[in-house]
Design a protein around this motif. Structure first.
Motif, mmCIF file in Angstrom:
data_model
loop_
_atom_site.group_PDB
_atom_site.id
_atom_site.type_symbol
_atom_site.label_atom_id
_atom_site.label_comp_id
_atom_site.label_asym_id
_atom_site.label_seq_id
_atom_site.Cartn_x
_atom_site.Cartn_y
_atom_site.Cartn_z
ATOM 1 N N SER A 10 -7.313 -35.403 25.148
ATOM 2 C CA SER A 10 -8.768 -35.523 25.184
ATOM 3 C C SER A 10 -9.292 -35.843 23.789
ATOM 4 O O SER A 10 -8.846 -35.295 22.787
ATOM 5 N N LEU A 11 -10.256 -36.763 23.731
ATOM 6 C CA LEU A 11 -10.808 -37.174 22.444
ATOM 7 C C LEU A 11 -11.919 -36.247 21.973
ATOM 8 O O LEU A 11 -12.160 -36.109 20.787
ATOM 9 N N VAL A 12 -12.605 -35.601 22.919
ATOM 10 C CA VAL A 12 -13.741 -34.751 22.592
ATOM 11 C C VAL A 12 -13.551 -33.409 23.286
ATOM 12 O O VAL A 12 -13.234 -33.345 24.471
ATOM 13 N N SER A 13 -13.763 -32.355 22.530
ATOM 14 C CA SER A 13 -13.653 -31.029 23.136
ATOM 15 C C SER A 13 -14.945 -30.683 23.882
ATOM 16 O O SER A 13 -15.976 -31.332 23.715
ATOM 17 N N THR A 14 -14.881 -29.660 24.684
ATOM 18 C CA THR A 14 -16.053 -29.227 25.447
ATOM 19 C C THR A 14 -17.166 -28.759 24.516
ATOM 20 O O THR A 14 -18.343 -29.028 24.761
ATOM 21 N N THR A 15 -16.819 -28.106 23.457
ATOM 22 C CA THR A 15 -17.812 -27.615 22.497
ATOM 23 C C THR A 15 -18.529 -28.781 21.822
ATOM 24 O O THR A 15 -19.753 -28.772 21.686
ATOM 25 N N GLN A 16 -17.773 -29.789 21.405
ATOM 26 C CA GLN A 16 -18.380 -30.950 20.762
ATOM 27 C C GLN A 16 -19.303 -31.690 21.731
ATOM 28 O O GLN A 16 -20.398 -32.122 21.361
ATOM 29 N N LEU A 17 -18.882 -31.824 22.965
ATOM 30 C CA LEU A 17 -19.700 -32.492 23.969
ATOM 31 C C LEU A 17 -20.991 -31.709 24.227
ATOM 32 O O LEU A 17 -22.069 -32.295 24.338
ATOM 33 N N THR A 18 -20.895 -30.399 24.282
ATOM 34 C CA THR A 18 -22.072 -29.560 24.490
ATOM 35 C C THR A 18 -23.056 -29.710 23.340
ATOM 36 O O THR A 18 -24.272 -29.822 23.558
ATOM 37 N N ILE A 19 -22.554 -29.725 22.116
ATOM 38 C CA ILE A 19 -23.418 -29.873 20.945
ATOM 39 C C ILE A 19 -24.127 -31.226 20.967
ATOM 40 O O ILE A 19 -25.327 -31.318 20.711
ATOM 41 N N VAL A 20 -23.409 -32.283 21.290
ATOM 42 C CA VAL A 20 -24.008 -33.620 21.349
ATOM 43 C C VAL A 20 -25.081 -33.681 22.439
ATOM 44 O O VAL A 20 -26.167 -34.242 22.233
ATOM 45 N N LEU A 21 -24.826 -33.095 23.585
ATOM 46 C CA LEU A 21 -25.814 -33.098 24.665
ATOM 47 C C LEU A 21 -27.053 -32.290 24.306
ATOM 48 O O LEU A 21 -28.174 -32.682 24.639
ATOM 49 N N ILE A 22 -26.881 -31.172 23.616
ATOM 50 C CA ILE A 22 -28.026 -30.363 23.194
ATOM 51 C C ILE A 22 -28.874 -31.129 22.184
ATOM 52 O O ILE A 22 -30.103 -31.154 22.272
#
Length: 76
Positions: A10-22
């Protein structure tokens, strides 16, 4: 097996994706807030201009009957 594959490649972790969406949601919320503020300011300015305008005096004129004008033949 699939979970291990996703974690490994995976290129992006769940935490990074959550931060970007927020962050994206906050930016859009700011844009919506600015748009609402501008809408209220424009509405207030439009009301002020319409109250002061010559347009209001034209609209408020009383209706006059034009059937007695020269375009109608009333001498039958």
């Amino acid at each position: 097996m699939l979970a291990n594959f996703v974690r490994t490649y995976s290129l992006v972790s769940t935490t990074q994706l959550t931060i970007v969406l927020i962050i994206t949601a906050v930016i859009f919320a700011i844009f919506i807030g600015i748009a609402v503020i501008k809408m209220f300011k424009l509405k207030a300015e439009n009301k002020r201009l319409m109250d002061k305008s010559k347009y209001k005096t034209n609209v408020d004129k009383e209706y006059t009957d034009f059937t007695d004008s020269h375009l109608y033949d009333t001498k039958n």
